[in-house]
Design a protein around this motif. Sequence first.
Motif, PDB file in Angstrom:
ATOM      1  N   TYR A   1      -6.013 -14.970  18.273  1.00 12.97           N
ATOM      2  CA  TYR A   1      -5.501 -13.608  18.121  1.00 12.97           C
ATOM      3  C   TYR A   1      -5.686 -13.155  16.676  1.00 12.97           C
ATOM      4  O   TYR A   1      -5.353 -13.877  15.735  1.00 12.97           O
ATOM      5  CB  TYR A   1      -4.025 -13.562  18.510  1.00 12.97           C
ATOM      6  N   TYR A   2      -6.195 -11.930  16.542  1.00  8.62           N
ATOM      7  CA  TYR A   2      -6.480 -11.353  15.236  1.00  8.62           C
ATOM      8  C   TYR A   2      -5.711 -10.046  15.053  1.00  8.62           C
ATOM      9  O   TYR A   2      -5.589  -9.259  15.996  1.00  8.62           O
ATOM     10  CB  TYR A   2      -7.960 -11.040  15.099  1.00  8.62           C
ATOM     11  N   CYS A   3      -5.249  -9.826  13.843  1.00  6.18           N
ATOM     12  CA  CYS A   3      -4.703  -8.511  13.526  1.00  6.18           C
ATOM     13  C   CYS A   3      -5.717  -7.785  12.645  1.00  6.18           C
ATOM     14  O   CYS A   3      -6.556  -8.413  11.976  1.00  6.18           O
ATOM     15  CB  CYS A   3      -3.358  -8.615  12.826  1.00  6.18           C
ATOM     16  N   ALA A   4      -5.644  -6.475  12.664  1.00  6.09           N
ATOM     17  CA  ALA A   4      -6.613  -5.677  11.925  1.00  6.09           C
ATOM     18  C   ALA A   4      -6.010  -4.320  11.574  1.00  6.09           C
ATOM     19  O   ALA A   4      -5.067  -3.855  12.227  1.00  6.09           O
ATOM     20  CB  ALA A   4      -7.887  -5.501  12.751  1.00  6.09           C
ATOM     21  N   ARG A   5      -6.598  -3.711  10.560  1.00  6.16           N
ATOM     22  CA  ARG A   5      -6.127  -2.409  10.094  1.00  6.16           C
ATOM     23  C   ARG A   5      -7.118  -1.335  10.515  1.00  6.16           C
ATOM     24  O   ARG A   5      -8.321  -1.459  10.260  1.00  6.16           O
ATOM     25  CB  ARG A   5      -5.970  -2.426   8.574  1.00  6.16           C
TER      26      ARG A   5
ATOM     27  N   ARG B   1       0.834  -1.205   0.000  1.00  6.92           N
ATOM     28  CA  ARG B   1       0.000   0.000   0.000  1.00  6.92           C
ATOM     29  C   ARG B   1       0.864   1.249   0.000  1.00  6.92           C
ATOM     30  O   ARG B   1       1.992   1.241   0.520  1.00  6.92           O
ATOM     31  CB  ARG B   1      -0.908   0.000   1.237  1.00  6.92           C
ATOM     32  N   SER B   2       0.299   2.327  -0.521  1.00  7.83           N
ATOM     33  CA  SER B   2       1.022   3.597  -0.529  1.00  7.83           C
ATOM     34  C   SER B   2       0.902   4.294   0.815  1.00  7.83           C
ATOM     35  O   SER B   2       1.697   5.172   1.128  1.00  7.83           O
ATOM     36  CB  SER B   2       0.465   4.495  -1.633  1.00  7.83           C
ATOM     37  N   THR B   3      -0.078   3.908   1.593  1.00  4.48           N
ATOM     38  CA  THR B   3      -0.297   4.502   2.916  1.00  4.48           C
ATOM     39  C   THR B   3       0.118   3.508   3.987  1.00  4.48           C
ATOM     40  O   THR B   3      -0.189   2.315   3.886  1.00  4.48           O
ATOM     41  CB  THR B   3      -1.778   4.865   3.117  1.00  4.48           C
ATOM     42  N   ILE B   4       0.806   3.985   5.004  1.00  3.74           N
ATOM     43  CA  ILE B   4       1.148   3.142   6.146  1.00  3.74           C
ATOM     44  C   ILE B   4       0.025   3.270   7.164  1.00  3.74           C
ATOM     45  O   ILE B   4      -0.231   4.355   7.690  1.00  3.74           O
ATOM     46  CB  ILE B   4       2.496   3.558   6.764  1.00  3.74           C
TER      47      ILE B   4
ATOM     48  N   LYS C   1       8.625  -5.011   5.281  1.00  4.65           N
ATOM     49  CA  LYS C   1       8.099  -6.368   5.117  1.00  4.65           C
ATOM     50  C   LYS C   1       6.579  -6.412   5.212  1.00  4.65           C
ATOM     51  O   LYS C   1       5.999  -7.503   5.210  1.00  4.65           O
ATOM     52  CB  LYS C   1       8.703  -7.292   6.186  1.00  4.65           C
ATOM     53  N   ASN C   2       5.962  -5.243   5.326  1.00  8.60           N
ATOM     54  CA  ASN C   2       4.497  -5.211   5.438  1.00  8.60           C
ATOM     55  C   ASN C   2       4.007  -6.074   6.595  1.00  8.60           C
ATOM     56  O   ASN C   2       2.955  -6.732   6.479  1.00  8.60           O
ATOM     57  CB  ASN C   2       3.860  -5.713   4.141  1.00  8.60           C
ATOM     58  N   THR C   3       4.728  -6.055   7.685  1.00  6.14           N
ATOM     59  CA  THR C   3       4.442  -6.979   8.778  1.00  6.14           C
ATOM     60  C   THR C   3       4.375  -6.252  10.116  1.00  6.14           C
ATOM     61  O   THR C   3       5.173  -5.348  10.386  1.00  6.14           O
ATOM     62  CB  THR C   3       5.529  -8.076   8.852  1.00  6.14           C
TER      63      THR C   3
END
Length: 125
Positions: free
Chosen positions: A92-96, A27-30, A74-76
Amino acid sequence: VQLQASGGGTVQAGGSLRLSCVDSVRRSTIYDMGWFRQAPGKEREFVAAIRWNGDTKYEDFVKGRFAISRDDAKNTVYLQMNSLNTEDTAVYYCARLRDGRWWPQAGRASRYEEWGRGTQVTVSS
């Protein structure tokens, strides 16, 4: 599913695990990112979040034990979990986060727009 969480497993109380969350889309946005967890029969609860600039938030029950970090090359996003106890057993879940303006409310699941498949963490006594 664009977010892939991994690193879960079974560990004895007092042990450690490191979870990873990879965003498969460059993505272009962090984005600001968060980790939540859900134990059987319980609601999903906030664990930690990290802002684009590295600022972090933690729920009280993980402060001093867990550490969230990110490697944007690493987009991680990572969740280092130490001194695990049986109450940490959960998926456990990750989310944006939807938008950076929601950072003050990063502890609310409704502020996240993209959820990865969870990874199971089991802590045995």
